[in-house]
Design a protein around this motif. Sequence first.
Motif, short mmCIF file in Angstrom:
data_model
loop_
_atom_site.label_atom_id
_atom_site.label_comp_id
_atom_site.label_asym_id
_atom_site.label_seq_id
_atom_site.Cartn_x
_atom_site.Cartn_y
_atom_site.Cartn_z
N ASP A 1 0.81 -1.22 0.00
CA ASP A 1 0.00 0.00 0.00
C ASP A 1 0.84 1.27 0.00
O ASP A 1 0.38 2.33 -0.39
CB ASP A 1 -0.96 0.01 1.20
N ARG B 1 2.60 0.97 -4.06
CA ARG B 1 1.78 0.64 -5.24
C ARG B 1 1.54 1.84 -6.16
O ARG B 1 1.45 1.70 -7.37
CB ARG B 1 0.46 0.03 -4.77
N HIS B 2 1.45 3.02 -5.57
CA HIS B 2 1.16 4.22 -6.37
C HIS B 2 2.19 4.48 -7.47
O HIS B 2 1.89 5.17 -8.44
CB HIS B 2 1.09 5.45 -5.46
#
Length: 181
Positions: free
Chosen positions: A20, A23-24
């Motif tokens: 999390d 991932r961006h």
Amino acid sequence: MSGKRAALIVIDMQNGFINDRSRHVIPRVVDLVEQWEATGKPVVFTRYYNYPGSPFERLIHWTRMQHSPETEIVPELSRHAARAHVLDKPTYSYFTNEGADLTAREGWTDLVFCGVATESCVLKSAVDAFERDLTPWVVTDASASHGGPAAHEAGILVARRFVGSGQLIEADAIGEIFGFW
């Protein structure tokens, strides 16, 4: 940049490093790879493999990244990796014997680094390029850390001091720097 020979080095965009907090960066790296590929310039993907008894296991007590699916390149980049050189490494740096030989053989003068993790593998690769009298570039918005934003920012801070603030760029600046797109 007359006389410059550049390669894009995509560091460790593997399933086991994506969470999390990192991932961006996947869509940004995909965009960068696609734009770079369109220029016909070379792309190299690194893939980190841990092994039993490694310093990572012995000293840090970290045993991940030894098997698939953790070690596989993320699906969003797998078709690009299939067309590129993939360098497997048991260390932080791109500069294994294979990486150093590939860079010398191809005559690359500039290495553009992106991927995961900014504070370790991306940073170490950029510093190693600097110490080999190559010109490293760290694409800050196409790099991230699975340790989160603070770890990413720490990597940026150290990179700024180790290789120079002018070597930290955003993806949108690459076209101007290298004279394409």
